[in-house]
Design an enzyme around this catalytic site. Structure first.
Site, PDB file in Angstrom:
ATOM      1  N   GLN A  97      -8.822  -0.647 -16.646  1.00 58.14           N
ATOM      2  CA  GLN A  97      -9.662  -1.730 -15.434  1.00 58.14           C
ATOM      3  C   GLN A  97     -10.476  -0.973 -14.586  1.00 58.14           C
ATOM      4  O   GLN A  97     -12.111  -1.479 -14.065  1.00 58.14           O
ATOM      5  CB  GLN A  97      -8.248  -1.821 -13.605  1.00 58.14           C
ATOM      6  CG  GLN A  97      -8.794  -2.560 -12.680  1.00 58.14           C
ATOM      7  CD  GLN A  97      -7.460  -3.357 -12.025  1.00 58.14           C
ATOM      8  OE1 GLN A  97      -7.337  -3.868 -12.213  1.00 58.14           O
ATOM      9  NE2 GLN A  97      -7.624  -1.206 -11.040  1.00 58.14           N
ATOM     10  N   SER A 104       2.350   0.362  -6.285  1.00 60.80           N
ATOM     11  CA  SER A 104       3.463  -0.200  -5.743  1.00 60.80           C
ATOM     12  C   SER A 104       4.755  -0.887  -6.585  1.00 60.80           C
ATOM     13  O   SER A 104       5.157  -1.261  -5.812  1.00 60.80           O
ATOM     14  CB  SER A 104       2.287  -2.065  -5.684  1.00 60.80           C
ATOM     15  OG  SER A 104       1.410  -1.275  -4.882  1.00 60.80           O
ATOM     16  N   ARG A 105       4.692  -1.157  -7.858  1.00 63.35           N
ATOM     17  CA  ARG A 105       5.481  -1.285  -8.783  1.00 63.35           C
ATOM     18  C   ARG A 105       6.879  -0.301  -8.440  1.00 63.35           C
ATOM     19  O   ARG A 105       8.101  -0.693  -8.745  1.00 63.35           O
ATOM     20  CB  ARG A 105       5.352  -1.731 -10.086  1.00 63.35           C
ATOM     21  CG  ARG A 105       4.725  -2.892  -9.787  1.00 63.35           C
ATOM     22  CD  ARG A 105       4.157  -3.216 -11.867  1.00 63.35           C
ATOM     23  NE  ARG A 105       3.607  -4.259 -12.525  1.00 63.35           N
ATOM     24  CZ  ARG A 105       1.773  -4.231 -11.781  1.00 63.35           C
ATOM     25  NH1 ARG A 105       1.840  -3.688 -11.776  1.00 63.35           N
ATOM     26  NH2 ARG A 105       1.923  -5.903 -12.003  1.00 63.35           N
ATOM     27  N   GLY A 146      -8.731   3.617  -7.851  1.00 62.96           N
ATOM     28  CA  GLY A 146      -8.255   4.864  -8.839  1.00 62.96           C
ATOM     29  C   GLY A 146      -8.005   4.480 -10.067  1.00 62.96           C
ATOM     30  O   GLY A 146      -8.424   3.894 -10.850  1.00 62.96           O
ATOM     31  N   LEU A 155       0.513  -1.080  -0.177  1.00 61.87           N
ATOM     32  CA  LEU A 155      -0.217  -0.076   0.266  1.00 61.87           C
ATOM     33  C   LEU A 155       0.812   0.832  -0.247  1.00 61.87           C
ATOM     34  O   LEU A 155       2.018   1.432   0.778  1.00 61.87           O
ATOM     35  CB  LEU A 155      -0.665  -0.014   1.291  1.00 61.87           C
ATOM     36  CG  LEU A 155      -1.980  -1.539   1.385  1.00 61.87           C
ATOM     37  CD1 LEU A 155      -2.978  -0.676   2.893  1.00 61.87           C
ATOM     38  CD2 LEU A 155      -2.395  -1.284   0.125  1.00 61.87           C
ATOM     39  N   HIS A 156      -0.072   2.535  -0.536  1.00 58.92           N
ATOM     40  CA  HIS A 156       1.270   3.753  -0.927  1.00 58.92           C
ATOM     41  C   HIS A 156       0.065   4.460  -0.482  1.00 58.92           C
ATOM     42  O   HIS A 156      -1.102   4.384  -0.495  1.00 58.92           O
ATOM     43  CB  HIS A 156       1.718   3.872  -2.062  1.00 58.92           C
ATOM     44  CG  HIS A 156       0.985   3.523  -3.271  1.00 58.92           C
ATOM     45  ND1 HIS A 156      -0.030   4.408  -3.347  1.00 58.92           N
ATOM     46  CD2 HIS A 156       1.057   2.146  -4.488  1.00 58.92           C
ATOM     47  CE1 HIS A 156      -0.700   3.652  -4.775  1.00 58.92           C
ATOM     48  NE2 HIS A 156      -0.212   2.424  -4.860  1.00 58.92           N
ATOM     49  N   GLY A 190      -1.649   6.514  -2.154  1.00 57.29           N
ATOM     50  CA  GLY A 190      -2.436   6.448  -3.626  1.00 57.29           C
ATOM     51  C   GLY A 190      -3.976   6.209  -2.743  1.00 57.29           C
ATOM     52  O   GLY A 190      -5.122   5.960  -3.316  1.00 57.29           O
ATOM     53  N   HIS A 191      -3.560   4.352  -2.640  1.00 53.21           N
ATOM     54  CA  HIS A 191      -4.529   3.351  -1.869  1.00 53.21           C
ATOM     55  C   HIS A 191      -4.958   4.313  -0.095  1.00 53.21           C
ATOM     56  O   HIS A 191      -6.434   4.093  -0.643  1.00 53.21           O
ATOM     57  CB  HIS A 191      -4.262   2.365  -1.158  1.00 53.21           C
ATOM     58  CG  HIS A 191      -3.052   1.549  -2.309  1.00 53.21           C
ATOM     59  ND1 HIS A 191      -2.052   1.301  -2.790  1.00 53.21           N
ATOM     60  CD2 HIS A 191      -3.515   0.318  -2.644  1.00 53.21           C
ATOM     61  CE1 HIS A 191      -1.443   0.813  -3.520  1.00 53.21           C
ATOM     62  NE2 HIS A 191      -3.394   0.128  -3.956  1.00 53.21           N
TER      63      HIS A 191
HETATM   64  O1  PAF Z   1      -5.824  -2.428  -8.995  1.00 52.13           O
HETATM   65  C1  PAF Z   1      -5.916  -4.117  -8.196  1.00 52.13           C
HETATM   66  O2  PAF Z   1      -5.112  -3.358  -7.344  1.00 52.13           O
HETATM   67  C2  PAF Z   1      -6.139  -4.893  -8.666  1.00 52.13           C
HETATM   68  O3  PAF Z   1      -6.378  -4.934 -10.301  1.00 52.13           O
HETATM   69  C3  PAF Z   1      -7.411  -5.702  -8.247  1.00 52.13           C
HETATM   70  C4  PAF Z   1      -8.716  -4.681  -8.121  1.00 52.13           C
HETATM   71  C5  PAF Z   1      -7.440  -5.102  -7.036  1.00 52.13           C
HETATM   72  C6  PAF Z   1      -7.865  -7.221  -8.719  1.00 52.13           C
HETATM   73  O4  PAF Z   1      -6.857  -7.218  -7.770  1.00 52.13           O
END
Ligand code: PAF
Length: 282
Positions: A155, A189-190, A149, A33-34, A36-37
């Site tokens: 996504q 995270s990357r 986000g 987590l950062h 943004g989360h």
């Molecule tokens: O964005 C993410 O971190 C992932 O793709 C998610 C939505 C948690 C699904 O594993």
């Protein structure tokens, strides 16, 4: 904050406390987590939701096994951040809990065009995996609001489509703005895997997006696209795509088409690290 490792424990807790769908704000994550989360947790809390975060490194959405193996894991630090943010529940399941009969037994969905372009084309099977796990999580958590986000623009569209496919009319998908570092780099995270020299260059992706945005009324997209690709190549990036699309349908566009709502999207690798970002042209 209460931590649950199984769906049954989480569901028992929610029904015992009479916490029902309209009150539940859900933030699905893969951990590491950062801020943004945390901005997503804050948004849910600001909306007065009972906030449930999940951390699950979902194997089925990684088309590249190396990426899965190297994905950063920092569960203790994640728990600390969630505690500080005032998250109510953390759902921390195992692979066996999420895929009890194996990964092939969990429903997968057809996202049509959306999974054939951009990230879908570069990472075959990725969105099938996202759909599988988000579908499963929605079934367990049954939230009224799901917070994600904008950084993962495609996504967001896939999850919105999943909501439609599942007929979840009462679920609101709340798309929150991308959190950025000072140089504009989208938080991810990357990013933790970037070396110092790579990190120093990574803000260039955002600079490219801003230049695409700035030229939307007078510029020619193929020219700006080439300038950006050349700049990134000169700095050692391998550009996978720099694309312009309709912001509502993700239909790819050859050139600027104002006043149509548009989004510019970028994916490039620096060394082994793959970065993505996007910007709405407004
Ligand atoms: O964005 C993410 O971190 C992932 O793709 C998610 C939505 C948690 C699904 O594993």
């Amino acid at each position: 904050m209460v931590i649950f490792k199984t769906a049954a424990q989480l569901q028992d807790f929610l029904s015992f406390r009479a916490i029902t769908t309209p009150k539940i704000g859900f933030i699905p994550t893969m951990g590491a987590l950062h801020s943004g989360h945390i901005s997503l947790i804050n948004a849910a809390k600001k909306d007065g939701m009972f906030t449930i975060c999940s951390i699950f490194l979902n194997p089925t959405q990684f088309n590249d096994k190396k990426d899965y193996d190297k994905y950063p894991v920092s569960t203790d630090a994640d728990i600390e951040m969630l505690l500080q943010a005032g998250c109510d529940v953390l759902f921390l399941p195992s692979v066996e809990e999420m895929y009890p009969g194996g990964t092939n037994t969990v429903a997968s969905y057809d996202f049509g065009y959306l999974e054939t372009i951009l990230e879908g084309a570069q990472r075959p099977g990725h969105f099938k995996g996202v759909g599988q796990i988000v579908g499963r999580l929605l079934d367990i958590v049954q939230p009224g609001r799901l917070y994600i986000g904008q950084k993962d623009y495609q996504q967001c569209m896939i999850i919105t489509k999943l909501k439609e496919l599942l007929g979840l009319n009462d679920l609101s998908i709340i798309i929150c703005p991308t959190s950025r570092e000072q140089d504009g780099l989208a938080m991810s995270s990357r990013n933790r895997r970037l070396t110092d020299p790579q990190r120093a260059l990574a803000g260039l992706l955002y600079q490219c997006l801003v230049s695409i945005q700035t030229k939307k009324d007078s510029g020619n997209f193929p020219i700006v696209q080439k300038e950006c690709t050349d700049l990134l190549t000169a700095k050692g990036f391998a550009t996978e795509y720099i694309a312009l699309a309709d912001a509502n349908t993700l239909q790819l566009l050859d050139n600027y088409d104002p006043p149509r709502p548009m989004v510019a999207l970028i994916a490039a690798k620096i060394g082994e690290i793959r970065l993505i970002d996007n910007i709405l042209l407004q």
